[in-house]
Design an enzyme around this catalytic site. Structure first.
Site, PDB file in Angstrom:
ATOM      1  N   SER A  36       0.838  -1.199   0.000  1.00 37.25           N
ATOM      2  CA  SER A  36       0.000   0.000   0.000  1.00 37.25           C
ATOM      3  C   SER A  36       0.867   1.241   0.000  1.00 37.25           C
ATOM      4  CB  SER A  36      -0.899   0.027   1.237  1.00 37.25           C
ATOM      5  OG  SER A  36      -0.127   0.286   2.406  1.00 37.25           O
ATOM      6  N   ASP A  37       0.325   2.339  -0.517  1.00 40.64           N
ATOM      7  CA  ASP A  37       0.925   3.623  -0.194  1.00 40.64           C
ATOM      8  C   ASP A  37       0.744   3.812   1.312  1.00 40.64           C
ATOM      9  OD1 ASP A  37       2.162   6.079  -0.373  1.00 40.64           O
ATOM     10  OD2 ASP A  37       0.926   6.772  -2.044  1.00 40.64           O
ATOM     11  N   TRP A  38       1.589   4.626   1.917  1.00 40.61           N
ATOM     12  CA  TRP A  38       1.625   4.698   3.373  1.00 40.61           C
ATOM     13  C   TRP A  38       0.287   5.216   3.917  1.00 40.61           C
ATOM     14  CZ3 TRP A  38       5.151   2.121   1.566  1.00 40.61           C
ATOM     15  CH2 TRP A  38       6.294   1.708   2.257  1.00 40.61           C
TER      16      TRP A  38
END
Length: 831
Positions: free
Chosen positions: A240-242
């Site tokens: 995932s993106d953060w």
């Protein structure tokens, strides 16, 4: 397959099937609790280790133009390469591969196993805030360059992470915006940009984006399965993106790893969801297997051979940084001024705030801490002979807000060394630990602050370079005390006045105070910051620095004009600042900030031999384009930017770049512009017509043309394209190879990029006016010749309609130098 990609396509070692079976066995041997724990990061940058199965952590780090490592500590410096827009302007897959290899080398040096790049979202609108970090408006150019980048990174046994999957072309409301895209443009444009990185370069990771696509957030979207895994054969990890995982529902999609950790939306919630049947154990096992496969590939799983056992010959990062900056620089105007003859020059005026304080990288998570940067002013000073008089004038302010103090102006009063002293204090005021830092912009993100620290004290002696009033201050979010020469000037809380998450890391709110000094006077600076008691994501940023304040802008322009009038040549460096191009927000317009346009007009009026260097990561308006002698687009040129600019201006090197994106003459001319969601949605209503495709459609309907077309770029020599050769009849589904003879008809070595576009003049399907199908570059000495080979993939002839379809009939093949060239046309019959 493109031969340049072969280093990254690793041949499975003998017993690969056995290795897969053993990875599955290891995954099955873990308890459900261990499996679920492995699916959320152990901290901000790494995964969990499980020593009992020989699994050590997998460390990830931001790219995409450098590898920062696990901290923002300037003592742990990184090679800073030119921005992705500069890389794509090289139109060279081999250059992208070398660029990627340097990143892979840097990752290994820093103990990093996966680089979070390349960023390969398309330049849908020039207002996109992360334009500089992406590659191009065209899916074919993006796909091939991204694949080269991935191949280079992974040739070093380090995973590459194409991002942000998918339709993440803007920053406004980026966490919640819903990109509404029809299936055809989704396939032909936005997915196509990712495809080669997966199918040819075999990327080991992919990062899902924050936004939704057609109503479903990316981390829960079926696009993670189809086409990514089912059609393209992706067997790596979707990270995932953060903070991009929003719920346990993502576990039912092909989202494999939630970052950062250790606390997220999975963990205990996901464990409960598995136990009550909302998420299957098979789904969990699949994710764990993919993470273990990645660990094996990067050497973090004992008993398994890493994917790459023999590394390529080491590249010099600084050399590659300079090479990319040169090859990506685009000469868009030259009325015989360039290249300058250094031996014949007697005087040069170098003008512009960005000449001295160049932007060598964009803002946001892409930020790295290089050991040094070379500004254009410094590069020209070093390159010009001693008998050439060089005069510098700022001309117009560009940098907004506090800028870090130059490292050379700081002295650590505690340790007696250059830099500043940082001390971590307990709640009772006692020292816990201290460190000697080199820079005055301090960032801690998940690492570096010792346990028990309640406050941070900073001490430095700053030497004022010039006499006068200086505006000195501190930027941060939270409670801080600032003391200048033992006088307390601030002791209060600074509140975050922006809604942009993470903006306080790079452009924090500030308090600024006027200090009058003599030249060379030393000012003692002390600050103490109170750490917040709780943070969801542990990050702290403190910036000590000086703000440029200009009382009389016209006086600055007048001084620059005087310098230009008294010099043979004026080199004006204009550009953007951190408040314009950065992660987290989109641009409001395409104007150069401040009085830079007035500066260029005034300098050009005073000296017709005016060369303008544009230091921006994405398009800006240039109303003075036809009034100056030469214009060179230098992008965000990395740590060697100034040396590269000097090489080009003085003719040591050829400007090798071609535009990866169309540059408009006026904002209202841009056919696809809006990046702001309406009712939470960004509707891609333009369909398949973005970038030059949209411009060509607009022109065909009587609308405005751009200032500079896609693919355009000049050089210091001339080329002639001979008669192209290609099959007259092609079977649908087969690639086409085009051969184009190229001759350098000039007097010096140079580079040409041959571009092949397709058109379908009579079609039952809506199509662009023309679209890029392939390209190839050649580097030739004077009078040199070469037959350039361009491969046109079969899918270039296809359109998407519930599957890839081929419309039989005649296609026009257009051979030229840019999207609006006078083309050499061939007809090809598709059967």
């Amino acid at each position: 397959m493109n031969p340049a990609l072969s280093p990254a396509v690793t041949t499975p070692p003998a017993g690969a099937q056995d290795a897969e079976a053993r990875i599955l066995e290891l995954a099955q041997s873990l308890s459900l609790e261990q499996q679920v724990q492995l699916l959320t990061g152990a901290d901000v940058w790494s995964t969990h280790a499980i020593p009992e199965i020989g699994l050590s952590r997998v460390v990830m780090s931001d790219g995409p133009a450098g590898v920062r490592g696990e901290d923002f500590d300037e003592r742990h410096d990184s090679v800073s390469l030119p921005s992705s827009s500069a890389l794509s302007a090289t139109w060279s897959v081999e250059t992208a591969r070398r660029y990627g290899q340097v990143l892979g080398q840097e990752a290994r040096r820093k103990g990093v196993h996966a680089v979070l790049g390349p960023t390969i979202n398309l330049h849908r609108s020039p207002l996109g805030g992360r334009h500089f970090e992406c590659m191009s408006e065209d899916p074919r150019l993006t796909a091939t360059m991204a694949a080269g980048y991935v191949a280079g990174v992974q040739s070093m046994g380090v995973g590459a992470t194409p991002k942000h999957y998918l339709a993440n072309e803007a920053e406004t409301e980026r966490f919640t915006a819903d990109s509404v895209v029809d299936e055809r443009p989704l396939r032909e444009l936005y997915l196509a940009a990712f495809e080669d990185a997966i199918t040819e370069a075999r990327a080991w990771l992919v990062m899902s984006s924050y936004n939704s696509i057609n109503g479903t957030t990316a981390s829960e979207n079926t696009l993670l399965e189809t086409p990514l895994s089912t059609e393209w054969g992706f067997d790596g990890v979707v990270v995932s993106d953060w903070t991009g995982v929003r719920s346990v529902d993502a576990a039912n999609a092909h989202q494999d790893l939630e970052m950062p950790g250790p606390v997220g939306h999975w963990g205990p919630k996901l464990l409960a969801a598995v136990k009550d049947g909302r998420v299957s154990r098979e789904a969990i096992l699949e994710k764990v297997t993919r993470i273990l496969r990645l660990a094996a590939r990067v050497g973090s799983l004992e008993g398994f051979e890493p994917a790459v056992s023999q590394l390529p010959a080491q590249l010099d990062g600084a050399v590659v940084a300079r090479e990319v900056a040169v090859r990506g620089a685009v000469l868009v105007r030259n009325k015989g001024i360039l290249p300058l003859d250094a031996k014949a020059l007697s005087s040069v005026a170098v003008i512009g705030h960005n000449a001295d304080e160049a932007r060598t990288q964009g803002g946001g998570s892409a930020t790295v801490m290089p050991k040094y940067t070379i500004s254009p002013l410094e590069g020209l000073r070093k390159a010009l002979p001693d008998d050439v008089t060089l005069t510098y004038a700022r001309g117009a302010k560009v940098a907004e807000g506090l800028q870090p103090f130059p490292r050379t102006s700081l002295h650590n009063p505690v340790s007696g060394v250059p830099g500043i002293r940082v001390t971590f204090l307990a709640a009772d005021g006692t020292d816990i630990s201290g460190e000697d830092r080199l820079a005055s912009h301090l960032i801690w993100f998940g690492i570096g602050i010792p346990d028990g620290a309640a406050s941070i004290r900073m001490e430095a002696d700053w030497t004022a370079e010039t006499a006068g009033v200086h505006h000195v201050g501190v930027g941060t979010v939270g409670s801080i005390r600032l003391v200048l020469d033992r006088a307390e000037v601030f002791n209060d809380e600074i509140k975050d006045d922006t809604e942009v998450l993470g903006a306080a890391l790079f452009d924090p709110p500030k308090t600024v105070h006027a200090v009058e000094t003599t030249a060379g006077q030393i000012v003692r600076i002390e600050a103490e910051y109170q750490l917040p008691k709780e943070q969801v994501i542990p990050f702290t940023a403190i910036l000590l620095g000086e703000e440029t304040v200009v009382a009389d802008p016209q006086a600055e322009i007048d001084a620059a004009v005087e310098a230009a009038r008294n010099s043979e040549v004026a080199v004006v460096v204009v550009g953007t600042n951190a408040a314009i191009e950065s992660e987290g927000f989109d641009r409001k317009d395409l104007d150069l900030p401040g009085y830079q346009n007035q500066l260029v007009e005034a300098v050009a009026a005073a000296n017709p031999r005016t060369v303008v260097v544009v230091n921006s990561g994405s398009p800006v308006l240039m109303p003075w384009l036809d009034k100056v002698g030469a214009v060179l687009l230098g992008w965000f040129g990395g740590q060697e930017f100034g040396n590269a600019i000097a090489d080009i201006l003085l003719g040591v090197e050829e400007p090798g770049g071609r535009l990866p994106t169309t540059w408009p003459a006026a904002l209202h001319d841009v056919p696809v512009l809006n990046t702001t969601p309406v009712d939470g949605k960004v509707v891609y209503s333009e369909g398949i017509h973005i970038g030059y495709r949209a411009w060509l459609k607009q022109e065909s309907e009587g609308g405005a043309a751009p200032a500079l077309p896609f693919g355009f770029g000049l050089g210091y020599t001339t080329f002639e394209l001979g008669t192209a050769h290609a099959p007259q009849v092609v079977t649908a589904g087969n690639d086409v190879v085009v051969h184009v003879p190229v001759k350098n008809t000039g007097t010096r070595t140079g580079r040409e990029v041959v571009q092949v576009y397709l058109e379908r003049r009579e079609s039952d399907v809506e199509r662009p006016v023309r679209w890029l199908a392939g390209y190839a570059g050649t580097h030739l000495a004077a009078n040199g010749t070469e037959s350039v080979e361009i491969r046109i993939p079969a899918k270039a002839f296809a359109h998407y309609d519930a599957g890839w379809q081929f419309e039989q009939g005649t296609f026009g093949m257009l051979v030229g130098r840019h999207a609006s060239d006078q083309f050499q046309a061939l007809d090809i019959e598709l059967r």
